[in-house]
Design a protein around this motif. Structure first.
Motif, mmCIF file in Angstrom:
data_model
loop_
_atom_site.group_PDB
_atom_site.id
_atom_site.type_symbol
_atom_site.label_atom_id
_atom_site.label_comp_id
_atom_site.label_asym_id
_atom_site.label_seq_id
_atom_site.Cartn_x
_atom_site.Cartn_y
_atom_site.Cartn_z
ATOM 1 N N LYS A 59 52.342 26.309 51.670
ATOM 2 C CA LYS A 59 50.893 26.476 51.650
ATOM 3 C C LYS A 59 50.620 27.490 50.556
ATOM 4 C CE LYS A 59 48.785 29.032 54.688
ATOM 5 N NZ LYS A 59 48.193 29.589 55.903
ATOM 6 N N ILE A 60 49.764 27.119 49.633
ATOM 7 C CA ILE A 60 49.432 28.022 48.532
ATOM 8 C C ILE A 60 48.008 28.511 48.737
ATOM 9 C CG2 ILE A 60 49.181 28.274 46.039
ATOM 10 C CD1 ILE A 60 51.165 25.887 45.805
ATOM 11 N N LYS A 61 47.879 29.795 48.966
ATOM 12 C CA LYS A 61 46.558 30.415 49.077
ATOM 13 C C LYS A 61 46.169 30.826 47.662
ATOM 14 C CE LYS A 61 43.915 33.853 51.563
ATOM 15 N NZ LYS A 61 43.926 34.851 52.630
ATOM 16 N N HIS A 62 45.114 30.202 47.143
ATOM 17 C CA HIS A 62 44.691 30.507 45.781
ATOM 18 C C HIS A 62 43.380 31.272 45.814
ATOM 19 C CE1 HIS A 62 42.658 26.562 46.414
ATOM 20 N NE2 HIS A 62 43.850 26.188 46.822
ATOM 21 N N LYS A 63 43.422 32.422 45.164
ATOM 22 C CA LYS A 63 42.257 33.303 45.140
ATOM 23 C C LYS A 63 41.818 33.516 43.695
ATOM 24 C CE LYS A 63 44.631 36.303 47.771
ATOM 25 N NZ LYS A 63 44.998 37.550 48.412
ATOM 26 N N LEU A 64 40.526 33.511 43.515
ATOM 27 C CA LEU A 64 39.939 33.764 42.195
ATOM 28 C C LEU A 64 38.876 34.844 42.356
ATOM 29 C CD1 LEU A 64 39.385 33.012 39.184
ATOM 30 C CD2 LEU A 64 37.749 31.330 40.058
ATOM 31 N N ALA A 65 38.965 35.864 41.549
ATOM 32 C CA ALA A 65 37.956 36.925 41.547
ATOM 33 C C ALA A 65 37.624 37.234 40.094
ATOM 34 C CB ALA A 65 38.489 38.173 42.244
ATOM 35 N N PHE A 66 36.333 37.469 39.839
ATOM 36 C CA PHE A 66 35.970 37.881 38.482
ATOM 37 C C PHE A 66 34.833 38.884 38.505
ATOM 38 C CE2 PHE A 66 33.118 34.217 39.017
ATOM 39 C CZ PHE A 66 31.928 34.637 38.419
ATOM 40 N N LYS A 67 34.783 39.667 37.426
ATOM 41 C CA LYS A 67 33.722 40.653 37.227
ATOM 42 C C LYS A 67 33.192 40.458 35.816
ATOM 43 C CE LYS A 67 34.351 45.154 36.527
ATOM 44 N NZ LYS A 67 34.702 46.557 36.727
ATOM 45 N N ALA A 68 31.933 40.047 35.741
ATOM 46 C CA ALA A 68 31.295 39.815 34.438
ATOM 47 C C ALA A 68 30.279 40.926 34.178
ATOM 48 C CB ALA A 68 30.593 38.457 34.441
ATOM 49 N N PRO A 69 30.329 41.536 33.003
ATOM 50 C CA PRO A 69 29.369 42.592 32.693
ATOM 51 C C PRO A 69 27.945 42.041 32.576
ATOM 52 C CG PRO A 69 31.042 42.399 30.951
ATOM 53 C CD PRO A 69 31.279 41.312 31.931
#
Length: 115
Positions: A59-69
């Motif tokens: 099982k692959i838990k895929h997380k994406l987080a980003f911070k845009a100015p």
């Protein structure tokens, strides 16, 4: 030696292609914010693997987080989902198991043809 997983196919298979689309969106949002506001941005992709039972699946838990100015600070977003995948020969990841050779020859087949 492990067989390398095709990276482009791997990301396209996560969550039926939605994860790859989300990564593209995040990259564009962050790049545009960096250029428009002259401040640094960030995209983080995290992949956590766990075995499913005693199978050759993970099982692959895929997380994406980003911070845009933005003009007066930043805007952030994060998402996390799971995708099960098969671990094939050499560690190659795929949604589907590799095809295996025929288990029996015609002579060894447990069901004999009628004569």
């Amino acid at each position: 030696m492990p067989t390398p997983t095709n990276t482009a196919e791997f990301f396209e298979e996560l969550n039926g292609g939605a994860f790859a689309s989300q990564i593209g969106h995040a990259l564009s949002e962050v790049a545009a914010g960096v250029v428009d506001h002259g401040k640094a941005g960030k995209v983080v992709i995290t992949l956590d693997f766990s075995q499913i039972g005693e199978s050759a699946q993970v099982k692959i838990k895929h997380k994406l987080a980003f911070k845009a100015p933005t003009k007066r600070g930043d805007r952030s977003e994060n998402t996390s989902l799971d995708t099960p995948m098969h671990v094939n020969a050499g560690g190659k990841l795929s949604l589907f198991p590799e095809k295996h050779d025929q288990l029996f020859t015609r002579e060894e087949a447990p069901v004999h043809p009628r004569s």
